[in-house]
Design a protein around this motif. Structure first.
Motif, PDB file in Angstrom:
ATOM      1  N   SER A 135       0.837  -1.194   0.000  1.00 29.76           N
ATOM      2  CA  SER A 135       0.000   0.000   0.000  1.00 29.76           C
ATOM      3  C   SER A 135       0.873   1.245   0.000  1.00 29.76           C
ATOM      4  O   SER A 135       1.917   1.295   0.655  1.00 29.76           O
ATOM      5  N   THR A 136       0.436   2.255  -0.727  1.00 27.19           N
ATOM      6  CA  THR A 136       1.185   3.512  -0.745  1.00 27.19           C
ATOM      7  C   THR A 136       1.099   4.221   0.604  1.00 27.19           C
ATOM      8  O   THR A 136       1.947   5.050   0.941  1.00 27.19           O
ATOM      9  N   ALA A 137       0.068   3.883   1.384  1.00 15.34           N
ATOM     10  CA  ALA A 137      -0.109   4.538   2.683  1.00 15.34           C
ATOM     11  C   ALA A 137       0.520   3.738   3.818  1.00 15.34           C
ATOM     12  O   ALA A 137       1.140   4.310   4.723  1.00 15.34           O
ATOM     13  N   ASP A 138       0.388   2.406   3.780  1.00 17.25           N
ATOM     14  CA  ASP A 138       0.834   1.590   4.909  1.00 17.25           C
ATOM     15  C   ASP A 138       1.977   0.641   4.588  1.00 17.25           C
ATOM     16  O   ASP A 138       2.394  -0.151   5.436  1.00 17.25           O
ATOM     17  N   GLY A 139       2.491   0.688   3.372  1.00 18.55           N
ATOM     18  CA  GLY A 139       3.587  -0.203   3.013  1.00 18.55           C
ATOM     19  C   GLY A 139       3.100  -1.625   2.787  1.00 18.55           C
ATOM     20  O   GLY A 139       2.011  -1.850   2.274  1.00 18.55           O
ATOM     21  N   VAL A 140       3.928  -2.584   3.213  1.00 25.85           N
ATOM     22  CA  VAL A 140       3.580  -3.992   3.034  1.00 25.85           C
ATOM     23  C   VAL A 140       2.551  -4.406   4.079  1.00 25.85           C
ATOM     24  O   VAL A 140       2.740  -4.192   5.273  1.00 25.85           O
ATOM     25  N   ILE A 141       1.465  -5.004   3.616  1.00 26.50           N
ATOM     26  CA  ILE A 141       0.404  -5.468   4.508  1.00 26.50           C
ATOM     27  C   ILE A 141       0.192  -6.954   4.269  1.00 26.50           C
ATOM     28  O   ILE A 141       0.044  -7.401   3.136  1.00 26.50           O
ATOM     29  N   GLN A 142       0.206  -7.732   5.353  1.00 23.74           N
ATOM     30  CA  GLN A 142      -0.104  -9.148   5.240  1.00 23.74           C
ATOM     31  C   GLN A 142      -0.958  -9.534   6.438  1.00 23.74           C
ATOM     32  O   GLN A 142      -0.696  -9.117   7.575  1.00 23.74           O
ATOM     33  N   THR A 143      -1.997 -10.303   6.178  1.00 21.60           N
ATOM     34  CA  THR A 143      -2.911 -10.711   7.248  1.00 21.60           C
ATOM     35  C   THR A 143      -3.060 -12.224   7.334  1.00 21.60           C
ATOM     36  O   THR A 143      -3.961 -12.716   7.995  1.00 21.60           O
ATOM     37  N   PHE A 144      -2.192 -12.968   6.641  1.00 21.61           N
ATOM     38  CA  PHE A 144      -2.265 -14.428   6.728  1.00 21.61           C
ATOM     39  C   PHE A 144      -1.858 -14.914   8.114  1.00 21.61           C
ATOM     40  O   PHE A 144      -2.411 -15.875   8.639  1.00 21.61           O
ATOM     41  N   VAL A 145      -0.893 -14.250   8.707  1.00 20.13           N
ATOM     42  CA  VAL A 145      -0.478 -14.532  10.083  1.00 20.13           C
ATOM     43  C   VAL A 145      -0.566 -13.214  10.845  1.00 20.13           C
ATOM     44  O   VAL A 145       0.124 -12.244  10.509  1.00 20.13           O
TER      45      VAL A 145
END
Length: 219
Positions: A135-145
């Motif tokens: 994301s341009t606002a939050d950077g790398v986002i991962q929700t698998f873990v």
């Protein structure tokens, strides 16, 4: 959930890339039997709670099978597999095992309630669910873990998609529909419930026909 037709189509795609020179009828027949075999655990459902996606949908069986194949081919003085089927048989055995895991077990891991990953050693369903993006606002986002911290104790826990156990988890299937059936419950012969599933199944069939025609032209 992906139907047996979708699993078979994906299996044919993987086999086309891995079975160079051994994409014949006998090998494909063995491959498709092994890939579709896990669905047999639906037949045990009426007598065993949570049997579907647990009894045969786990990584315990292929891990044990892999250990046996490795032991037989690398440590025994006389390998049963090598003597009976030759070096090509060993390659086919590993490909069948790989395709079984990736074209069926792990594909179901990403749908509905997932699979009982290490049943019967550890009775817990897990599902692969989340997202991975930049994301341009939050950077790398991962929700698998996802990691959570208890505000009272400060203890940190990881959520890896745990669902439930065989005692309280039921994955609807043609043999056992939900207790309160909904319009999207499985029908008797599910083939494709999503566009990508039909696409995958037809692509696998196309590859099978194309490989057979290629082999015929080379003869």
């Amino acid at each position: 959930m992906p139907s047996t037709v979708v699993h078979a189509g994906f299996a044919l795609l993987l086999a086309a890339g891995l079975l160079k020179g051994a994409y014949d009828r006998r090998t494909l027949a063995i491959l498709l039997v092994v890939v579709t075999l896990p669905e047999a655990d639906t037949l045990v459902g009426p007598w065993m709670d949570g049997a579907h996606r647990a009894l045969l949908h786990n990584l315990t069986i292929p891990i044990l099978a892999g250990i046996v194949v490795y032991w037989d081919t690398c440590y025994r003085e006389r390998s049963w597999l090598r003597e009976r089927f030759g070096g090509g048989g060993i390659r086919v055995a590993w490909v069948v095992l790989f395709v079984h895991v990736f074209a069926h077990i792990l594909l179901d891991y990403a749908h509905l309630e997932g699979i009982n990953v290490f049943y019967p050693v550890y009775d817990r369903f897990f599902r692969l669910e989340g997202e991975l993006l930049v994301s341009t606002a939050d950077g790398v986002i991962q929700t698998f873990v996802e990691f959570e911290t208890n505000p009272e104790t400060g203890e940190q826990t990881a959520d890896v998609g745990a669902v439930g156990t065989t005692a309280d988890t039921h994955v609807a299937n043609p043999v056992e529909l939900s207790e309160d059936p909904e319009p999207d419950d499985p029908i008797l012969l599910p083939i494709a419930e999503r566009g990508w599933e039909l696409y995958l199944a037809l692509t696998g069939l196309f590859v099978l026909i194309a490989r057979r025609l290629q082999n015929r032209d080379s003869e």
